[in-house]
Design an enzyme around this catalytic site. Structure first.
Site: not given
Ligand code: AR6
Length: 169
Positions: A9, A22, A30-32, A116, A119
């Protein structure tokens, strides 16, 4: 227009990308983590001024070094079996993010699959909520992109959008 796009993204040159943050808004994995790394250190400075964000709510910052102009940070619910209001809270994430985008007169927005990953929200149910909620806003925005980062999520979104387009939802 609703689209599914497979990839990172942080590479998208849209008006706003949505961050699955968060409640501290100070970064994570992750994406964050990817968004904070790509946007650069100035992002966390702005985030510190926001005073956190409650689950289901959303706040906007500049995009800094990202190709996207803005970042809308939203905090998804942690999945705990579905009896803790998780579905309503996830819907609020999409709704509140889109409301900010409309208020700011943005025309393109990209969402990751909020909640997804770390979390643990069930991906199929999350995609259903995401698609149904953004549909209401598809008249206000030119492009709404669902960004998928793995094959399973890509397939799920592909199917959901197909169902919507042939009117089966
Ligand atoms: N681009 C697009 N999607 C992504 C990317 C990226 N670069 N990286 C991961 N994803 P998650 P949550 C997808 O875990 O479940 C963090 O530590 C990933 O494959 O990033 O909402 C925050 O600070 C998945 O499909 O977010 C919070 O503490 C989706 O993004 C916690 O994680 C969401 O995965 C939030 O958890």
């Amino acid at each position: 227009m609703l689209e599914v796009w497979h990839g990172d993204i942080t590479k998208l040159a849209v008006d706003a990308i949505v961050n699955a943050a968060n409640s501290s808004l100070l970064g994570g994995s992750g994406v964050d983590g990817a968004i904070h790394r790509a946007a650069g250190k100035e992002l966390v400075h702005e985030c510190r001024l926001l005073g956190g964000c409650k689950t289901g709510q959303a706040k906007i910052t500049k995009g800094y070094n990202l190709p996207a102009k803005w970042i809308i940070h939203t905090v998804g619910p942690v999945w705990n079996g579905g009896t803790n209001n998780e579905m309503v809270l996830l819907e609020s994430c999409y709704r509140n993010s889109l409301e900010i985008a409309v208020q700011k007169q943005l025309t393109s927005i990209a969402f990751p699959a909020i909640s997804t990953g770390i979390y643990r929200f069930p991906p199929e149910l999350a995609a259903e909520i995401a698609v149904q909620t953004v549909l209401e806003f598809s008249v206000n925005l030119e492009r709404i992109i669902f960004v998928t980062f793995d094959k399973t999520t890509e397939d799920i979104y592909g199917k959901k959008l197909e169902q919507v387009l042939v009117g089966k939802h």
